[in-house]
Design a protein around this motif. Structure first.
Motif, PDB file in Angstrom:
ATOM      1  N   ALA A  68      14.591 -20.314  12.327  1.00  0.00           N
ATOM      2  CA  ALA A  68      15.456 -19.668  13.318  1.00  0.00           C
ATOM      3  C   ALA A  68      16.205 -18.471  12.742  1.00  0.00           C
ATOM      4  O   ALA A  68      16.490 -17.512  13.469  1.00  0.00           O
ATOM      5  CB  ALA A  68      16.455 -20.689  13.865  1.00  0.00           C
ATOM      6  N   ALA A  69      16.525 -18.540  11.456  1.00  0.00           N
ATOM      7  CA  ALA A  69      17.325 -17.466  10.838  1.00  0.00           C
ATOM      8  C   ALA A  69      16.793 -17.182   9.440  1.00  0.00           C
ATOM      9  O   ALA A  69      17.413 -17.547   8.432  1.00  0.00           O
ATOM     10  CB  ALA A  69      18.794 -17.862  10.791  1.00  0.00           C
ATOM     11  N   PRO A  70      15.636 -16.531   9.336  1.00  0.00           N
ATOM     12  CA  PRO A  70      14.992 -16.332   8.023  1.00  0.00           C
ATOM     13  C   PRO A  70      15.752 -15.413   7.079  1.00  0.00           C
ATOM     14  O   PRO A  70      15.420 -15.362   5.896  1.00  0.00           O
ATOM     15  CB  PRO A  70      13.626 -15.737   8.394  1.00  0.00           C
ATOM     16  N   ASP A  71      16.756 -14.705   7.578  1.00  0.00           N
ATOM     17  CA  ASP A  71      17.524 -13.800   6.724  1.00  0.00           C
ATOM     18  C   ASP A  71      18.949 -14.288   6.488  1.00  0.00           C
ATOM     19  O   ASP A  71      19.811 -13.500   6.056  1.00  0.00           O
ATOM     20  CB  ASP A  71      17.559 -12.396   7.337  1.00  0.00           C
ATOM     21  N   SER A  72      19.186 -15.564   6.732  1.00  0.00           N
ATOM     22  CA  SER A  72      20.509 -16.121   6.457  1.00  0.00           C
ATOM     23  C   SER A  72      20.553 -16.626   5.020  1.00  0.00           C
ATOM     24  O   SER A  72      19.879 -17.595   4.670  1.00  0.00           O
ATOM     25  CB  SER A  72      20.819 -17.281   7.414  1.00  0.00           C
ATOM     26  N   SER A  73      21.354 -15.973   4.182  1.00  0.00           N
ATOM     27  CA  SER A  73      21.439 -16.400   2.782  1.00  0.00           C
ATOM     28  C   SER A  73      22.019 -17.807   2.672  1.00  0.00           C
ATOM     29  O   SER A  73      21.632 -18.572   1.790  1.00  0.00           O
ATOM     30  CB  SER A  73      22.264 -15.407   1.964  1.00  0.00           C
ATOM     31  N   ASN A 105      24.810 -12.091  -6.133  1.00  0.00           N
ATOM     32  CA  ASN A 105      25.819 -12.701  -7.001  1.00  0.00           C
ATOM     33  C   ASN A 105      25.992 -14.196  -6.781  1.00  0.00           C
ATOM     34  O   ASN A 105      27.002 -14.769  -7.211  1.00  0.00           O
ATOM     35  CB  ASN A 105      27.165 -11.991  -6.802  1.00  0.00           C
ATOM     36  N   ASN A 106      25.011 -14.831  -6.147  1.00  0.00           N
ATOM     37  CA  ASN A 106      25.076 -16.278  -5.933  1.00  0.00           C
ATOM     38  C   ASN A 106      24.747 -16.971  -7.257  1.00  0.00           C
ATOM     39  O   ASN A 106      23.585 -17.103  -7.640  1.00  0.00           O
ATOM     40  CB  ASN A 106      24.100 -16.703  -4.834  1.00  0.00           C
ATOM     41  N   ILE A 107      25.772 -17.421  -7.956  1.00  0.00           N
ATOM     42  CA  ILE A 107      25.600 -17.963  -9.306  1.00  0.00           C
ATOM     43  C   ILE A 107      24.786 -19.245  -9.296  1.00  0.00           C
ATOM     44  O   ILE A 107      23.919 -19.460 -10.164  1.00  0.00           O
ATOM     45  CB  ILE A 107      26.973 -18.216  -9.971  1.00  0.00           C
TER      46      ILE A 107
END
Length: 220
Positions: A68-73, A105-107
């Protein structure tokens, strides 16, 4: 002006936040009855399933949420992290790498990609991510230990030694770092120094059998 779905979703999120999971789930399902691809609902139902210990159900919801949301990080990260924690690390890699493309920057994603890359033998890549993560995470002995072991695979012993020492500096009882450094020293015939590190690991944890076995083999 807010739509009924937006109002229900906000109410469901509040129920979820305060721990009224049954009421929240009822509202989430009502929303899905009207909008089956509501990515926020699908993601939150996945988080609820994880809260309740049902990882398989969570993954079903997360797969639908990604569609549904392929670009949601956020959704990609939740999906990759859940796969990673389920031991499905090869499957976890694409959503985690996609997360980093959207959120560099998602560690947590960085560290998981680094660990997967190390296990795949992609040590240049793993070292790159460990180094990036270490800028923000300065007190994680596991990061330094894993980074050191990747450096060893690349033949960079002195740099690896420095990372093992960092692991011990931030955690004086990081026995795996001590043992792995001992093994690296032994492989280079630096047996006296290796013996010291095996002893140090055992002194910190007398039940740490790996170091005891390695010390015994060294002294044979």
């Amino acid at each position: 002006m807010s739509t009924p779905v937006e109002n229900w979703f906000a109410q469901a999120v509040e129920y979820h936040r305060v721990g009224n999971l049954e009421r929240a789930k009822d509202l989430y399902n009502q929303i899905l009855g009207m909008q089956s691809d509501h990515d926020g609902v699908l993601h939150n139902l996945a988080m609820m399933a994880l809260q309740q210990g049902n990882r398989e159900e969570a993954l079903i919801y997360l797969e639908r949420a990604v569609d549904a949301a392929p670009d949601s990080s956020l959704i990609l990260f939740s999906y990759g992290k859940t796969l990673f924690e389920a031991g499905e690390r090869l499957s976890a890699l694409p959503p985690l790498e996609r997360t980093l493309a959207l959120e560099p920057n998602n560690i947590q994603a960085m560290l998981m990609v680094a660990d997967i890359s190390r296990q795949l033998g992609q040590h240049d890549k793993s070292c790159q991510y460990y180094q990036q993560a270490s800028v923000s995470v300065t007190d994680n002995p596991v990061l330094y230990t894993n980074w050191a072991n990747s450096l060893l695979e690349l033949g960079q012993f002195e740099e690896a030694r420095a990372r093992f020492l960092q692991a011990v500096e931030v955690d004086p009882i990081a026995v795996k770092a001590m043992n792995d450094l001992g093994m690296a020293l032994r492989q280079r015939d630096l047996n006296s120094e290796a013996e010291q590190w095996f002893h140090r690991a055992i002194n910190q944890r007398s039940d740490y059998s790996t170091a005891s076995i390695n010390l015994g083999d060294l002294l044979l």
